[in-house]
Design an enzyme around this catalytic site. Structure first.
Site, PDB file in Angstrom:
ATOM      1  N   ASP A  77      41.833  28.174  14.501  1.00  0.00           N
ATOM      2  CA  ASP A  77      41.799  29.640  14.395  1.00  0.00           C
ATOM      3  C   ASP A  77      41.293  30.226  15.712  1.00  0.00           C
ATOM      4  OD1 ASP A  77      39.209  28.571  13.749  1.00  0.00           O
ATOM      5  OD2 ASP A  77      38.620  30.534  12.960  1.00  0.00           O
ATOM      6  N   GLU A 141      36.346  28.589  12.057  1.00  0.00           N
ATOM      7  CA  GLU A 141      35.210  28.572  12.982  1.00  0.00           C
ATOM      8  C   GLU A 141      34.938  29.951  13.554  1.00  0.00           C
ATOM      9  OE1 GLU A 141      32.741  27.887  16.552  1.00  0.00           O
ATOM     10  OE2 GLU A 141      34.664  28.899  16.391  1.00  0.00           O
TER      11      GLU A 141
END
Length: 390
Positions: A77, A141
């Site tokens: 991500d 994250e």
């Protein structure tokens, strides 16, 4: 420079082309799972959920059986791109110009993943691990970090996986590739302070109760604190006021409440519990009897420090071979998913130079990417060879 069955540049171009802005998977985990499956990894896709947070897709891939178990951890991500018009190259086009690959996530941290996949491809094409090699990749994250690594790690442990060491591929290098390896991080704690008042007309203050002066006293006291001077392993702790808000659009209205937010990065002089008690006492002293509230939010994380010669030695040697650098072992910077491994196994963080992460025109020099893959390959060779010799 080492040649790899999977080219790190091609792998990175494929990953950057996926618009995986947190919490969207964007196709990045699918491409990664396909690549790893082609190398012989057993892959599992897992979606974790929690009320009030977005569902998040994650990936666990493993190869080998028994012996020493090394896990590489990372995330696909990425943060939002901001104003696309300010980018020299489209943020998900993965274009190469002037010796660098441009795109959101090129440094943080799809570049680290691509370099490790390339390294693993070369390693497996040679002898393969005298043990077990896994990748634990999250899509959370850059988000709340609730439905990602922490749950994926718990799932892996419940499945019977036992990790001997973890390498997190975050961009840790400061000025030159290989100059820094992180062996710990300070803790992080965020909080909100609320002072209630009573709204009223500024011309009639006796009919109102202005919360702003009380909040100002509290913030002045907190911002004047010296939490500590640092320790042998960590830089000093610091408290930063990040927001002050009264929700008031008018000049002639006393607000009904005042709020402030803060974040503290703290070293091994403190724990979350000790720091919370300290803050409550300091805020109460500044409030001087005025009603107030302190709310600690966003799952505070404790500091950690891990030192493992079996992990640091092979990594430092691989870095020296490729770059000539002897890396500094530090605990600086922000938090990362390495904090979730600290109670499971020794963990280090090492990756690209992070000077353009989260910025417009995020980019990685091609030479750095290929050298990182070579470092990771050298580390894999040394780490598993040392296990065989043990």
């Amino acid at each position: 420079m080492t040649q790899f069955p999977i080219d790190p540049v091609a792998c990175l171009k494929s990953l950057v082309a996926c618009p995986s802005v947190t919490p969207a998977e964007g196709g990045a985990l699918s491409r990664l799972a396909e690549t790893l499956g082609g190398l012989g990894f057993a892959t599992e896709r897992l979606v974790f959920s929690e009320p009030g947070t977005p569902d998040v897709e994650n990936l666990f891939a493993t190869i080998g059986d028994g012996g020493r178990h090394l896990v590489f951890a990372g995330h696909t991500d990425v943060v939002p791109v901001g104003d696309e018009m300010r980018w020299t190259h489209p943020p998900f086009a993965a274009e190469i110009a002037d010796g660098a690959l441009y795109g959101r996530g090129a440094v943080d941290m799809k570049g680290g993943i691509a370099a490790f996949v390339a390294a693993a491809s070369g390693f497996l094409a040679a002898d393969g691990p005298a043990g077990t090699l896994s990748l634990l990749i999250t899509g959370d994250e850059e988000g709340p970090a609730i439905n990602g690594t922490v749950k994926l790690l718990d799932w892996a442990l419940a499945k019977g996986h036992r990790f001997d060491a973890a390498l997190v591929g975050e961009p840790t290098s400061a000025a030159r590739l290989g100059d820094t390896v992180k062996i710990g991080r300070r803790g992080s704690m965020s909080g909100t302070i609320r002072v209630p008042g009573r709204q009223g007309h500024v011309a009639y203050p006796h009919l109102a109760d202005n919360p702003v002066p009380v909040l100002v006293r509290i913030l002045h006291r907190l911002s004047s604190l010296t939490l500590d001077e640092g320790t042998d392993g960590f830089q000093p702790s610091n408290l930063e006021i990040t927001s002050v808000d009264v929700g008031n659009q008018a000049f002639n209205v006393i607000p009904g409440e005042a709020r402030a937010r803060f974040n503290i990065r703290f070293n091994d002089r403190w724990s979350v519990a000790d720091l919370t008690d300290f803050l409550r006492a300091e805020i109460a002293a500044a409030a001087d009897g005025t009603i107030h509230e302190l709310d600690i939010v966003q799952r505070p994380s404790e500091w950690f420090l891990t030192r493992s010669d079996a992990l640091i030695g092979p990594l430092s040697a691989a870095i020296r071979d490729v770059t000539g650098e002897t890396p500094a072992l530090t605990t600086g910077g922000g938090t990362s998913d390495a904090r979730f491994f600290k109670d499971v196994c020794p963990v280090v963080e090492f990756g690209l130079v992070g000077d353009t992460m989260h910025q417009v025109d995020e980019r990685v020099p091609i030479d750095d990417l290929t050298r990182l893959a070579t470092i990771y390959r050298g580390f894999l060779d040394r780490y598993f060879a040392s296990a065989a010799d043990a």
